[in-house]
Write a protein that holds these residues in place. Structure first.
Motif, PDB file in Angstrom:
ATOM      1  N   GLU A  27       2.090   1.738  -3.573  1.00  0.00           N
ATOM      2  CA  GLU A  27       0.983   2.173  -4.424  1.00  0.00           C
ATOM      3  C   GLU A  27       0.696   3.651  -4.206  1.00  0.00           C
ATOM      4  O   GLU A  27       0.543   4.413  -5.162  1.00  0.00           O
ATOM      5  CB  GLU A  27      -0.291   1.382  -4.117  1.00  0.00           C
ATOM      6  CG  GLU A  27      -0.349   0.028  -4.721  1.00  0.00           C
ATOM      7  CD  GLU A  27      -1.633  -0.692  -4.376  1.00  0.00           C
ATOM      8  OE1 GLU A  27      -2.515  -0.114  -3.707  1.00  0.00           O
ATOM      9  OE2 GLU A  27      -1.756  -1.855  -4.773  1.00  0.00           O
ATOM     10  N   MET A  28       0.604   4.033  -2.938  1.00  0.00           N
ATOM     11  CA  MET A  28       0.265   5.418  -2.612  1.00  0.00           C
ATOM     12  C   MET A  28       1.344   6.373  -3.111  1.00  0.00           C
ATOM     13  O   MET A  28       1.045   7.406  -3.700  1.00  0.00           O
ATOM     14  CB  MET A  28       0.075   5.570  -1.103  1.00  0.00           C
ATOM     15  CG  MET A  28      -0.371   6.942  -0.689  1.00  0.00           C
ATOM     16  SD  MET A  28      -2.023   7.389  -1.239  1.00  0.00           S
ATOM     17  CE  MET A  28      -2.995   6.563  -0.006  1.00  0.00           C
ATOM     18  N   VAL A  69      -6.463   5.018  -4.648  1.00  0.00           N
ATOM     19  CA  VAL A  69      -5.678   3.984  -3.958  1.00  0.00           C
ATOM     20  C   VAL A  69      -6.296   3.704  -2.590  1.00  0.00           C
ATOM     21  O   VAL A  69      -6.416   2.555  -2.172  1.00  0.00           O
ATOM     22  CB  VAL A  69      -4.198   4.404  -3.815  1.00  0.00           C
ATOM     23  CG1 VAL A  69      -3.447   3.474  -2.885  1.00  0.00           C
ATOM     24  CG2 VAL A  69      -3.534   4.438  -5.176  1.00  0.00           C
ATOM     25  N   VAL A  96       1.573   6.714  -7.158  1.00  0.00           N
ATOM     26  CA  VAL A  96       0.648   7.552  -7.930  1.00  0.00           C
ATOM     27  C   VAL A  96       1.140   8.991  -8.053  1.00  0.00           C
ATOM     28  O   VAL A  96       0.618   9.741  -8.875  1.00  0.00           O
ATOM     29  CB  VAL A  96      -0.803   7.518  -7.384  1.00  0.00           C
ATOM     30  CG1 VAL A  96      -1.383   6.131  -7.453  1.00  0.00           C
ATOM     31  CG2 VAL A  96      -0.907   8.098  -5.993  1.00  0.00           C
ATOM     32  N   ARG A 101      -9.442   1.700  -2.915  1.00  0.00           N
ATOM     33  CA  ARG A 101      -9.099   0.315  -3.261  1.00  0.00           C
ATOM     34  C   ARG A 101      -8.731  -0.483  -2.015  1.00  0.00           C
ATOM     35  O   ARG A 101      -8.998  -1.667  -1.919  1.00  0.00           O
ATOM     36  CB  ARG A 101      -7.925   0.328  -4.250  1.00  0.00           C
ATOM     37  CG  ARG A 101      -7.489  -1.024  -4.723  1.00  0.00           C
ATOM     38  CD  ARG A 101      -6.367  -0.860  -5.754  1.00  0.00           C
ATOM     39  NE  ARG A 101      -5.883  -2.125  -6.190  1.00  0.00           N
ATOM     40  CZ  ARG A 101      -4.996  -2.870  -5.522  1.00  0.00           C
ATOM     41  NH1 ARG A 101      -4.524  -2.462  -4.376  1.00  0.00           N
ATOM     42  NH2 ARG A 101      -4.596  -4.032  -5.994  1.00  0.00           N
ATOM     43  N   ARG A 102      -8.113   0.180  -1.050  1.00  0.00           N
ATOM     44  CA  ARG A 102      -7.691  -0.471   0.194  1.00  0.00           C
ATOM     45  C   ARG A 102      -8.407   0.157   1.387  1.00  0.00           C
ATOM     46  O   ARG A 102      -7.806   0.437   2.404  1.00  0.00           O
ATOM     47  CB  ARG A 102      -6.179  -0.324   0.363  1.00  0.00           C
ATOM     48  CG  ARG A 102      -5.384  -1.045  -0.682  1.00  0.00           C
ATOM     49  CD  ARG A 102      -3.901  -0.862  -0.420  1.00  0.00           C
ATOM     50  NE  ARG A 102      -3.069  -1.590  -1.333  1.00  0.00           N
ATOM     51  CZ  ARG A 102      -2.650  -2.831  -1.141  1.00  0.00           C
ATOM     52  NH1 ARG A 102      -2.988  -3.488  -0.060  1.00  0.00           N
ATOM     53  NH2 ARG A 102      -1.882  -3.420  -2.037  1.00  0.00           N
ATOM     54  N   SER A 161       0.827  -1.205   0.000  1.00  0.00           N
ATOM     55  CA  SER A 161       0.000   0.000   0.000  1.00  0.00           C
ATOM     56  C   SER A 161       0.864   1.260   0.000  1.00  0.00           C
ATOM     57  O   SER A 161       0.510   2.269  -0.611  1.00  0.00           O
ATOM     58  CB  SER A 161      -0.952   0.008   1.196  1.00  0.00           C
ATOM     59  OG  SER A 161      -0.236  -0.091   2.410  1.00  0.00           O
TER      60      SER A 161
END
Length: 138
Positions: free
Chosen positions: A87-88, A128, A91, A131-132, A84
């Protein structure tokens, strides 16, 4: 005694608060990363007498990197996993890379591109997080 509905409402409010707080923390971490690393870079360059490349592309990627570092540091401090966290922070690089061709075609000025990048980063971070949502909702 609380009813089951009251417990659910409290739980939903708590998760919503955690979600909003995380988003605000990420924006703050981006700003801190941008300022701290930006100042550190300027200091090192002043000491060495070197200059950064003057291209808007380099400036965009450096800013994305500075913001991503701030996010990584804060998310790891808060106990988030690597997936995570990456991902964060990842972006942060999508808007600049996506806008480079638009810049090259002359459809945006460098200043406008930088503004649009920052505007686009926020909904991408939110995507993001959605999504989580269980992780970011506490």
């Amino acid at each position: 005694m609380e009813t089951q509905q009251q417990v659910r409402q409290h739980s939903t409010r708590t998760r919503t608060w955690h979600f909003i707080r995380h988003f605000a923390e990420m924006v703050a971490a981006m700003l801190v990363g941008m300022v701290v690393l930006g100042l550190a870079t300027e200091g090192v360059l002043a000491l060495t007498g070197l200059d950064l490349p003057a291209s808007p592309e380099f400036a965009s990627l450096k800013m994305a990197f500075d913001m991503a570092v701030g996010m990584v540091v804060w998310m790891r401090f808060r106990g988030h996993g690597w997936a995570s966290t990456l991902e964060m922070s990842g972006v942060m690089f999508l808007p600049p890379v996506a806008l480079f061709p638009v810049l090259w075609l002359g459809l945006l000025s460098a200043d406008t591109m930088h503004l649009v990048e920052h505007v686009l980063m926020l909904p991408l971070m939110l995507a993001v997080m959605l999504r989580r949502r269980t992780e970011f909702g506490g």
